[in-house]
Scaffold this active site. Structure first.
Site, PDB file in Angstrom:
ATOM      1  N   ASN A 277       3.321   6.590  -7.024  1.00 49.15           N
ATOM      2  CA  ASN A 277       1.891   6.825  -7.226  1.00 49.15           C
ATOM      3  C   ASN A 277       1.630   8.278  -7.615  1.00 49.15           C
ATOM      4  OD1 ASN A 277      -0.842   7.021  -7.169  1.00 49.15           O
ATOM      5  ND2 ASN A 277      -1.092   6.253  -5.084  1.00 49.15           N
TER       6      ASN A 277
ATOM      7  N   ILE B 234      -3.684   0.247 -15.022  1.00 46.14           N
ATOM      8  CA  ILE B 234      -4.173   1.582 -14.758  1.00 46.14           C
ATOM      9  C   ILE B 234      -4.501   1.748 -13.269  1.00 46.14           C
ATOM     10  CG2 ILE B 234      -5.145   1.960 -17.054  1.00 46.14           C
ATOM     11  CD1 ILE B 234      -7.897   1.177 -15.982  1.00 46.14           C
TER      12      ILE B 234
ATOM     13  N   THR C 200      -7.190   3.728 -10.701  1.00 40.40           N
ATOM     14  CA  THR C 200      -8.656   3.699 -10.812  1.00 40.40           C
ATOM     15  C   THR C 200      -9.185   4.843 -11.676  1.00 40.40           C
ATOM     16  OG1 THR C 200      -8.765   4.969  -8.787  1.00 40.40           O
ATOM     17  CG2 THR C 200      -8.994   2.575  -8.588  1.00 40.40           C
TER      18      THR C 200
ATOM     19  N   LEU D 248      -5.252   7.292   0.902  1.00 42.69           N
ATOM     20  CA  LEU D 248      -3.874   6.903   1.224  1.00 42.69           C
ATOM     21  C   LEU D 248      -3.523   6.979   2.709  1.00 42.69           C
ATOM     22  CD1 LEU D 248      -2.097   8.512  -1.875  1.00 42.69           C
ATOM     23  CD2 LEU D 248      -2.473   6.088  -1.472  1.00 42.69           C
TER      24      LEU D 248
ATOM     25  N   LYS E 138       3.311   4.934 -11.850  1.00 44.47           N
ATOM     26  CA  LYS E 138       1.942   4.411 -11.963  1.00 44.47           C
ATOM     27  C   LYS E 138       1.036   5.455 -12.598  1.00 44.47           C
ATOM     28  CE  LYS E 138      -1.645   1.832  -9.599  1.00 44.47           C
ATOM     29  NZ  LYS E 138      -2.025   1.101  -8.374  1.00 44.47           N
TER      30      LYS E 138
ATOM     31  N   LYS F  85       0.854  -1.179   0.000  1.00 46.82           N
ATOM     32  CA  LYS F  85       0.000   0.000   0.000  1.00 46.82           C
ATOM     33  C   LYS F  85       0.895   1.235   0.000  1.00 46.82           C
ATOM     34  CE  LYS F  85      -3.622   2.324   2.579  1.00 46.82           C
ATOM     35  NZ  LYS F  85      -4.246   2.844   1.343  1.00 46.82           N
TER      36      LYS F  85
ATOM     37  N   ILE G 201     -10.114   6.110  -0.162  1.00 42.91           N
ATOM     38  CA  ILE G 201      -9.426   5.901   1.119  1.00 42.91           C
ATOM     39  C   ILE G 201      -8.602   7.148   1.444  1.00 42.91           C
ATOM     40  CG2 ILE G 201      -7.845   4.390   2.416  1.00 42.91           C
ATOM     41  CD1 ILE G 201     -10.219   2.790   1.341  1.00 42.91           C
TER      42      ILE G 201
ATOM     43  N   CYS H 187      -3.178   8.823  -7.821  1.00 38.65           N
ATOM     44  CA  CYS H 187      -4.290   8.581  -6.902  1.00 38.65           C
ATOM     45  C   CYS H 187      -5.339   9.670  -7.082  1.00 38.65           C
ATOM     46  CB  CYS H 187      -3.820   8.580  -5.455  1.00 38.65           C
ATOM     47  SG  CYS H 187      -5.196   8.347  -4.323  1.00 38.65           S
TER      48      CYS H 187
END
Lengths: 265, 303
Positions: B128, B192, B194, B75, B166, B47, B73, B131
């Protein structure tokens, strides 16, 4: 790696009220989940329809060790629970259980259990486990006189009913009923255990604090994984939680039962 | 044929098989280790972790949608200090590679997190920049090619591990963002993340998520993901980790045939805790049955 979701079978399914259903779910003989479960834990119920992908977290109402079954009493709140309510005896689906911590710390003395609405079912296994009918008081809060599980509770505790519309029992909520009994009947609770809507739990937390009574609350939150990995179902805490070291603890894995002092509601 | 090769080389890192998990769906593997054998995975992707702890978003953070789910969420994570002390040693017990997903609100925060993790016994960083659920950082970096180039280049300069950028699907042309990451020095790409979505609870007449919007994942998004993996892997010369709605080995094969060197299982971990192990087994059986000696022969084979 003993844990795995398993396919079991519905052995009973009854309608208790307009929207409350009572299901008995039998596990395969090789699976000991039913015997290991403790009060306050829950199960993830996987529907046989992957357009409804996520498991439904349902509290364990009763542990039926002899028949290797769990009893779930649930309210139809959406399409998933509706599907569950429309299943038939003999139907099979997957369940992962038991999940969550449950009421690990059952204390001696006068135990008072408070359940509001669909927060009532998990209190049944707790009352059973406490196994001290004389010193156990269960407050059940309903919207109206459409009650459920009343007879089940009378075996294990003194049962006090409350209803929002006054059509049965005390006219008001379970906390008001408890306050009445404390002030008018001299009831002296040593420990409170509560499950229900947030305003109810908030009130109970404040009351317990004021009277210096130990209180445990069972929290509900939208879940995804059900095992503590996704951090979808957190609730606010008064101290740093052990997992993320912020003030958000995981309801599914660290709860759903918490010391009321630890929860920020 | 009874012996087949499932091993892949992913940006210089040897993976025993092409299967990993999508960041955020698997914690650091601790919770899942009760249900699945982490030794069987090509890699565990953790995560997202930031330099300092993040609180995440208010609840409800998750909601189901038709064939998928939305999450916001935000993160929530304990930060690199606890992560280094607890999560990395836990993962080291297993015979699998470790990909650490790194997040930040700014370029500086990404760099601080990478620096803090640089000397840890992990194999790769997944950055990331996509997000959709944090207001600063995350997707705000991931949609503008110039920003992607800049943040990739800066991280690449200091990183002691190969970096995977990502990518978000919430762009007009993912080939452009992929090229920017490659030009910035990315060793690999993952995609991918989301798709930004929204759900309204018509009974409560409110947004289903406290954050209003969330990231759509699950089987519903898989065709979009396969298409994007195909486009990106035919545009750049660095390997691709494909993900988005994978449920079984046949889904994983679609990504591989579209051009992915590795494949991650995300939301489906919630449904079947040991889905990854089934997929590894399924890939092996597929190769045997079809008389293919090496999974690498299938990467991008549908041209």
């Amino acid at each position: 790696m003993a844990n795995k979701k398993v396919c079991g079978e519905i052995t009973a399914l009854n309608k208790l009220t307009n929207d409350i259903f009572d299901m008995t779910f039998k596990f395969p003989d090789s699976y000991s989940a039913a015997k290991e479960a403790i009060p306050g834990q829950f199960a993830s119920l996987y529907l046989n329809d992957e357009t409804k992908l996520l498991p439904r977290p349902i509290s364990i109402c009763e542990v039926l060790g002899e028949s290797n079954s769990l009893r779930f009493v649930f309210r139809v709140v959406g399409e998933g629970t509706k599907l569950l309510s429309e299943m038939k005896v003999g139907d099979c689906f997957y369940v992962l259980a038991p999940l969550g911590n449950g009421y690990k710390d059952i204390r001696k003395g006068v135990n008072v259990l408070l359940g509001g609405g669909v927060g009532i079912p998990p209190m049944l296994e707790l009352a059973k486990k406490i196994n001290d009918p004389e010193n156990t008081y269960v407050y059940l809060g309903f919207r109206s006189d459409e009650t459920f599980l009343y007879d089940d509770f009378t075996k294990y505790a003194n049962v006090i009913l409350a209803s929002d519309d006054g059509s049965i029992g005390y006219h008001g909520n379970v906390l008001q009923a408890l306050k009445r009994d404390v002030s008018e009947k001299g009831l002296e609770p040593d420990t409170l255990y509560a499950c229900g809507p947030i305003p109810m739990l908030k009130g109970i937390k404040e009351f317990a604090h004021e009277k210096n009574i130990k209180a445990y609350v069972s929290m509900e939150e939208r879940m995804a994984c059900g095992i503590g990995a996704c951090l979808g179902c957190v609730c606010k805490t008064t101290e740093k939680d052990h997992h993320s070291h912020v003030n958000n603890t995981r309801v599914c894995a660290d709860g759903p039962v918490f010391d009321a002092d630890y929860i920020d509601i | 044929m009874d012996k087949v090769n499932l091993g892949v080389d992913f940006a210089g890192v040897k993976m025993k098989n092409p299967i990993t998990v999508a960041s955020g769906t698997f914690g650091s593997g601790m919770e899942y280790s009760e249900y699945t054998d982490l030794n069987l995975l090509g890699a565990v992707t953790t995560k997202g972790v930031s330099r300092v702890p993040w609180e995440g978003n208010p609840t409800p953070r998750v909601t189901e949608t038709y064939g998928g789910m939305l999450n916001a969420i935000g993160l929530q994570n304990p930060g690199t200090d606890i992560f280094k002390e607890r999560d990395i040693p836990f993962l080291q017990q297993f015979d699998t590679n470790i990909i650490v997903n790194v997040c930040g609100h700014s370029k500086e925060e990404y760099l601080e997190a990478v620096e803090a993790l640089n000397d840890e016994p992990v194999d790769m960083f997944e950055i990331n920049i996509s997000c959709p659920n944090v207001k600063e950082g995350g997707i705000t970096f991931g949609t503008v090619p110039e920003k992607i180039f800049e943040v990739t280049e800066s991280i690449k300069k200091i990183s002691k591990k190969p970096i995977i950028m990502k990518l978000t699907p919430n762009v007009t042309d993912i080939k452009e963002t992929a090229k920017a990451a490659e030009a910035g020095g990315a060793d690999a790409l993952s995609l991918i993340n989301t798709l930004t979505g929204m759900k309204i609870d018509v009974d409560r007449r409110k947004f289903a998520l406290a954050n209003k919007t969330g990231g759509l994942s699950g089987p519903a998004i898989m065709p979009v993901a396969v298409r994007m993996v195909y486009e990106v892997s035919h545009t750049v010369n660095i390997p691709v980790l494909g993900m988005g709605g994978v449920r079984n080995y046949r889904d994983a094969l679609e990504f591989i045939m579209a051009g992915a060197t590795m494949v991650a299982v995300g939301t489906y971990n919630f449904i079947k805790q040991d889905a990854t192990c089934d997929i590894v087994k399924g890939l092996e059986e597929y190769l045997i049955k079809n008389n293919i000696s090496d999974i690498n022969e299938l990467i991008g084979c549908v041209d």
